[in-house]
Motif scaffolding. Structure first.
Motif, PDB file in Angstrom:
ATOM      1  N   ILE A 137       0.344  -0.872   0.160  1.00  0.00           N
ATOM      2  CA  ILE A 137       0.617  -0.199  -0.062  1.00  0.00           C
ATOM      3  C   ILE A 137       0.671   1.684  -0.029  1.00  0.00           C
ATOM      4  O   ILE A 137       0.385   1.815  -0.550  1.00  0.00           O
ATOM      5  CB  ILE A 137      -1.041  -0.213   1.771  1.00  0.00           C
ATOM      6  CG1 ILE A 137      -1.934  -1.260   1.518  1.00  0.00           C
ATOM      7  CG2 ILE A 137      -1.426   1.319   1.460  1.00  0.00           C
ATOM      8  CD1 ILE A 137      -3.002  -1.268   0.125  1.00  0.00           C
ATOM      9  N   SER A 138       2.086   1.506   0.606  1.00  0.00           N
ATOM     10  CA  SER A 138       2.473   2.591   0.492  1.00  0.00           C
ATOM     11  C   SER A 138       3.707   2.589  -0.290  1.00  0.00           C
ATOM     12  O   SER A 138       3.895   3.764  -0.104  1.00  0.00           O
ATOM     13  CB  SER A 138       3.628   2.267   2.326  1.00  0.00           C
ATOM     14  OG  SER A 138       4.293   1.654   2.227  1.00  0.00           O
TER      15      SER A 138
ATOM     16  N   HIS B 270      -1.411   6.092   7.516  1.00  0.00           N
ATOM     17  CA  HIS B 270      -0.926   5.254   6.673  1.00  0.00           C
ATOM     18  C   HIS B 270      -1.375   4.708   5.874  1.00  0.00           C
ATOM     19  O   HIS B 270      -2.714   4.594   5.236  1.00  0.00           O
ATOM     20  CB  HIS B 270       0.364   4.806   7.107  1.00  0.00           C
ATOM     21  CG  HIS B 270       1.668   6.461   7.659  1.00  0.00           C
ATOM     22  ND1 HIS B 270       2.813   6.133   6.572  1.00  0.00           N
ATOM     23  CD2 HIS B 270       1.956   7.327   8.495  1.00  0.00           C
ATOM     24  CE1 HIS B 270       3.490   7.471   6.866  1.00  0.00           C
ATOM     25  NE2 HIS B 270       2.589   8.042   7.907  1.00  0.00           N
ATOM     26  N   THR B 271      -1.671   2.859   6.034  1.00  0.00           N
ATOM     27  CA  THR B 271      -2.037   2.340   5.041  1.00  0.00           C
ATOM     28  C   THR B 271      -3.349   1.568   6.231  1.00  0.00           C
ATOM     29  O   THR B 271      -3.960   0.956   5.193  1.00  0.00           O
ATOM     30  CB  THR B 271      -1.279   1.301   4.941  1.00  0.00           C
ATOM     31  OG1 THR B 271      -0.884   0.820   6.185  1.00  0.00           O
ATOM     32  CG2 THR B 271       0.324   1.387   3.991  1.00  0.00           C
TER      33      THR B 271
ATOM     34  N   HIS C 139      -4.095   5.692   2.092  1.00  0.00           N
ATOM     35  CA  HIS C 139      -4.877   5.289   3.454  1.00  0.00           C
ATOM     36  C   HIS C 139      -5.570   3.964   2.694  1.00  0.00           C
ATOM     37  O   HIS C 139      -6.013   2.901   3.991  1.00  0.00           O
ATOM     38  CB  HIS C 139      -5.785   5.471   4.491  1.00  0.00           C
ATOM     39  CG  HIS C 139      -5.142   6.870   4.665  1.00  0.00           C
ATOM     40  ND1 HIS C 139      -4.069   6.950   5.430  1.00  0.00           N
ATOM     41  CD2 HIS C 139      -5.629   8.459   5.206  1.00  0.00           C
ATOM     42  CE1 HIS C 139      -3.493   8.357   6.112  1.00  0.00           C
ATOM     43  NE2 HIS C 139      -4.302   9.439   5.649  1.00  0.00           N
TER      44      HIS C 139
ATOM     45  N   ALA D 143      -6.613   0.871   0.767  1.00  0.00           N
ATOM     46  CA  ALA D 143      -6.247   0.333   0.027  1.00  0.00           C
ATOM     47  C   ALA D 143      -7.290  -0.727  -1.301  1.00  0.00           C
ATOM     48  O   ALA D 143      -7.028  -0.750  -2.229  1.00  0.00           O
ATOM     49  CB  ALA D 143      -6.780  -1.713   0.839  1.00  0.00           C
TER      50      ALA D 143
ATOM     51  N   ALA E 162      -6.138   1.899  -3.608  1.00  0.00           N
ATOM     52  CA  ALA E 162      -5.268   2.809  -3.231  1.00  0.00           C
ATOM     53  C   ALA E 162      -4.492   3.954  -4.655  1.00  0.00           C
ATOM     54  O   ALA E 162      -4.631   3.236  -5.315  1.00  0.00           O
ATOM     55  CB  ALA E 162      -3.965   1.788  -3.351  1.00  0.00           C
TER      56      ALA E 162
END
Length: 677
Positions: A400-401, A577-578, A644, A646, A649
Motif C-alpha cells: 500500500i505504501s 498511513h496504510t 490510506h 487499499a 489505493a
C-alpha cells in the motif's frame, strides 16, 4: 484499573498519555498534563485510535503458507524454517541476496537489533525502512548543509517564534500538537506564511498564503532568496562567520527575479516579495516542512533550499528558529538513528569507514560488510532481476505504501522467500511464505525518538495477545537460530549497548528516561540533552554551514493531452498511513470510511463530475475508482487522493520516479486523467 504512562504510536510529535488497563485490556486513554508537547491534549487518533490493539483480526500465532492458504505453526517450526531457508539462500547466492526492511513503527531497540541481525547474523547492509519513502531527503539534505539530518529545534520553541514559514506540511491534520504551537505563536502576534497548493486549515490564520504549483518549491525559495539578497535583508555576520558557498548561491538566485519566479510557481510576484520580507525581518523565524517538500525527485534540493533560506537570514542555532522537518511516523527518526539504513551504522556512522566499522566488529564479534546495501526503492528492481532472492519485513506494508504498487506486487512475487513480521495479515503479509505475529506498542517495553530528537519510554501495559511475541524478542530468538546469539534480558540492556556505540545516545539510559525524555545529542550521563542544534557551530565537518546553489528542475511527470491533471497524495487527520490500525477503529472509520478524490469545481464541471459521484482516476500505471469531493480549496488542474485505502489505493497511480540522491519517490506529482465512473 491501572494507568500506564507511554508514548503515542502514531505521528512524530511524541505525545505522552496513560493507557487505562482492566483485565489485560486497554479500555481508556488519559492525556499527560505535564508533557511539554501534548500538555494534557491529544489529537483524535491519540484519543480514539487504539481499538486495533484488541481487534479480532490480530495475528495470534505464526503462519506458514501451504499452497494458496496459511496454516498455523509453532514458533520453533517457524524459526527453523526461516533460518534454514535464509542460510540456504546465503550459501548459494551470497549474503547480499537477502534484504531486510525494518520499521518506523517499532522501537529504537527493535530497529537496532534488526539492523544488527542483517549485518552481523546475515552479513549484508541491505537494511532500510520507510524513511526512504518519507524523509530520506531530509537526512541527506540537512546532513550536507548543517551536518545533522534532523529537526534543529524543539516543538515547544515553535510557540515562541516571531515568524513561522510552513511549506509542504498540512500540520493541523498530520501533526496536530505542533499545529497547536503554531496557533499559540499566531495568537501571540507571530506572522504565519503558508506555502501549499491546497488551502489547509492553517491558511485561515495565515498572514499570507503562497499557493504555488506542486513541484516548484526550489523556484519559490530561490525567488524569496533573490528578494532577501537584493534588498539587503541578509545576516552578513552569520553568513561570513558561520557559512560557506554564499557567492555561488547569490549567483544562482539572481536568476529568480520575483517576476520569473511567479511564472514558474503561479504565485504573484508581490506575494513572493511580501513573504520574503516577512521571513527575513523576523527576530526568530522558523521553517516547518513535511513530505510536501521531501517526496519529490528534487527532495534533497528542496531540503537544502530550506536550509539556504535559514542560513542566509541567520535563523539557525538559536531558540525558536531553524529548519524543522516534521517526521511522519512515531519512530522514523529513531529508526534512522539506529542504523536501519543501508549506508550507516547506528548514529549515522558510515559502514564504508574502516575505523568505524572496526569499532562495530569489535563490539559485535564478527566481520561486517563495508559496501552500502540496497534501499527500499532500489531493492524492488533487484527482486525482479533475481539478485535479491529473500526479504524479511518487520512492520511495513509496501503493497500500500510504495509507489506504483502493481510493480511492487510483481517484485514481491518474484522473491523465492518472503517473511513478514506484523500484527495483522496486511496486504503485504498475504504474499508471504511465513508470517510472524509481533505485538502493538502497548504490549512491550522500549523507546521511541520523536521528530524533535526526543527519546522517550514506551511501557508495557498488557501482555501479548495470543501467542504473539514482542518484536525485539522475535529478532533475538531468530538470530540465535541463524547461529548468531543475541542475549538481552530486556530492552533496557539493548539501550545500554546502543549508548556504548552511538555517541549521540551515549548519555541515555532507562533510568534517566524515568525522569522524562532526552533530546539527542546527549553525549554523557550528566548531559541534559540538546533542545536545539548548531548553537555555536554546525555539526558539519569544519563547523561551517554549507550554502548550495540549487537550480530549479521541474517534476519528472507533468500533465499532457492524455493525462491533463496533476495528482498529489497525502494523509487525512482521521487515518494513519496504510490504514492497518486506524481503519479498525469504528469511530475513526465512521468519519472517513472510504477513499475520495478532491477536485476543483471548474475541473469537475469540465469533466462532468458531480460532488460524491464515482470517478475513475487513471495514470500510466493503473486506475482506481472512488468518490469525488468537489472543493474550492484545491487549485485548478490539481487533484488530491489520500493513500490510506487499499480498495482505492492511490499508489496504483503514483510513479516510481526517484530523487537521484535520496532515492525517495515523487509521490507528490504524477499525471492522471479523470472520467465519470
Amino acid at each position: 484499573m491501572k494507568k500506564v504512562l507511554t508514548t503515542c504510536e502514531f505521528c512524530g510529535c511524541g505525545c505522552n498519555f496513560y493507557l487505562g488497563v482492566e483485565n489485560n485490556r486497554v479500555v481508556a486513554v488519559y492525556p499527560c498534563p505535564s508533557h511539554p508537547v501534548s500538555q494534557g491534549k491529544l489529537c483524535i487518533k491519540g484519543w480514539r485510535g487504539h481499538d486495533y490493539i484488541h481487534s479480532p483480526e490480530r495475528l495470534k500465532t505464526p503462519l506458514i503458507r501451504q499452497g494458496d492458504k496459511f496454516r498455523e505453526a509453532s514458533w520453533d517450526e517457524s524459526y527453523k524454517l526461516i533460518a534454514n531457508k535464509l542460510q540456504q539462500i546465503k550459501e548459494q547466492h551470497g549474503s547480499d541476496s537477502i534484504a531486510v526492511f525494518s520499521s518506523s513503527k517499532c522501537t529504537n531497540e527493535e530497529n537496532y537489533l534488526l539492523q544488527k541481525l542483517a549485518r552481523a547474523a546475515i552479513g549484508t547492509n541491505n537494511i532500510d525502512q520507510c524513511a526512504r519513502l518519507c524523509h530520506s531527503s531530509t537526512v541527506i539534505g540537512l546532513a550536507q548543509t548543517f551536518g545533522s539530518g534532523a529537526m534543529t529545534n524543539s516543538i515547544p520553541e515553535i510557540g515562541n517564534a516571531d515568524v513561522i514559514f510552513v511549506i509542504g506540511s498540512n500540520t493541523s491534520e498530520q501533526h496536530p500538537l505542533v499545529a497547536n504551537q503554531i496557533i499559540k505563536a499566531v495568537k501571540g502576534g507571530a506572522k504565519l506564511i503558508i506555502a501549499d497548493p491546497r488551502q489547509i486549515q492553517l491558511t485561515k490564520i495565515a498572514t499570507i498564503h503562497l499557493s504555488h504549483k506542486v513541484g516548484t518549491d526550489v523556484a519559490l525559495i530561490n525567488g524569496m532568496l533573490n528578494v532577501i539578497i537584493t534588498e539587503g535583508l541578509i545576516d552578513k555576520k552569520f553568513i561570513s562567520g558561520r557559512t560557506e558557498g554564499f557567492g555561488a548561491l547569490r549567483e544562482e538566485v539572481a536568476k529568480f527575479t520575483p517576476q520569473k519566479t511567479s511564472r514558474i510557481t503561479g504565485v504573484p510576484a508581490e506575494q513572493i516579495i511580501e513573504a520574503a520580507r516577512i521571513y527575513a525581518t523576523g527576530k526568530s523565524s522558523s521553517i516547518i516542512y513535511a513530505m510536501g517538500i521531501t517526496q519529490h525527485t528534487t527532495g534533497v534540493d528542496n531540503v537544502m533550499s530550506c536550509a539556504n533560506l535559514a542560513m542566509v537570514t541567520g535563523n539557525v542555532g538559536k531558540e525558536s528558529t531553524g529548519v524543522n522537518p516534521l517526521r511522519g511516523q512515531n519512530n522514523v527518526q529513531g529508526a534512522c538513528d539506529m542504523g536501519a539504513l543501508p549506508n550507516v551504522f547506528p548514529g549515522y556512522q558510515a559502514v564504508a569507514n574502516d575505523e568505524l566499522r572496526q569499532k562495530f566488529e569489535k563490539a559485535w564479534g564478527v566481520k561486517l560488510p563495508s559496501k552500502p546495501g540496497a534501499t527500499v526503492t532500489g531493492a524492488m528492481n533487484k527482486f525482479i532481476d533475481g539478485s535479491i532472492k529473500a526479504l524479511y519485513i518487520m512492520g511495513e506494508n509496501p503493497m500500500i505504501s510504495d509507489p506504483d504498487i502493481n510493480h511492487t506486487e510483481k517484485a514481491l512475487k518474484k522473491l523465492d522467500f518472503l517473511v513478514v513480521q506484523d500484527i495483522f495479515l496486511t496486504e503485504t503479509a498475504k504474499l508471504a511464505h511465513i508470517v510472524l505475529p509481533g505485538v502493538s506498542f502497548a504490549e512491550k517495553d522500549g523507546t521511541f525518538t520523536s521528530t524533535e530528537r526526543k527519546v522517550q519510554r514506551v511501557r508495557k501495559a498488557i501482555d501479548p495477545i495470543g501467542e504473539s511475541r514482542p518484536d525485539w524478542k522475535i529478532i533475538t530468538e531468530l538470530s540465535s537460530h541463524l547461529g548468531y546469539k543475541m542475549a538481552y534480558p530486556s530492552p533496557s540492556e539493548v539501550m545500554d549497548e546502543i549508548a556504548k556505540l552511538t555517541p549521540s545516545y551515549a548519555g541515555i539510559s532507562y533510568n534517566r528516561l524515568e525522569g522524562g525524555g532526552l533530546s539527542w545529542p546527549c553525549p554523557s550521563p550528566d548531559h541534559p540533552g540538546t533542545p536545539y542544534l548548531h548553537k555555536e557551530k554546525f555539526s558539519r565537518a569544519g563547523g561551517q554551514g554549507k550554502l548550495f546553489a540549487i537550480p530549479y528542475r521541474p517534476p519528472v511527470e507533468l500533465p499532457d493531452a492524455n493525462y491533463p491533471f496533476t495528482l498529489t497524495t497525502g494523509r487525512v487527520g482521521f487515518h494513519w498511513h496504510t490504514g492497518t490500525m486506524t481503519r479498525k477503529d469504528w469511530a475513526l472509520n465512521r468519519e472517513i470510511p472510504e477513499g475520495f478524490v478532491e477536485i476543483n469545481p471548474q475541473d469537475a464541471a469540465k469533466v462532468g463530475i458531480r460532488n460524491k459521484a464515482t470517478v475513475k482516476v487513471s495514470s500510466r500505471r493503473g486506475d482506481i475508482s472512488l468518490q469525488a469531493k468537489v472543493v474550492d480549496t484545491i487549485q485548478e488542474g490539481l487533484v488530491f487522493i489520500p493513500f490510506h485505502f487499499a480498495e482505492a489505493a492511490a499508489n496504483k497511480l503514483t510513479a516510481a520516479n526517484l530523487d537521484p540522491v535520496a532515492e525517495i519517490p515523487e509521490y507528490k506529482v504524477c499525471a492522471v486523467k479523470l472520467e465519470r465512473g
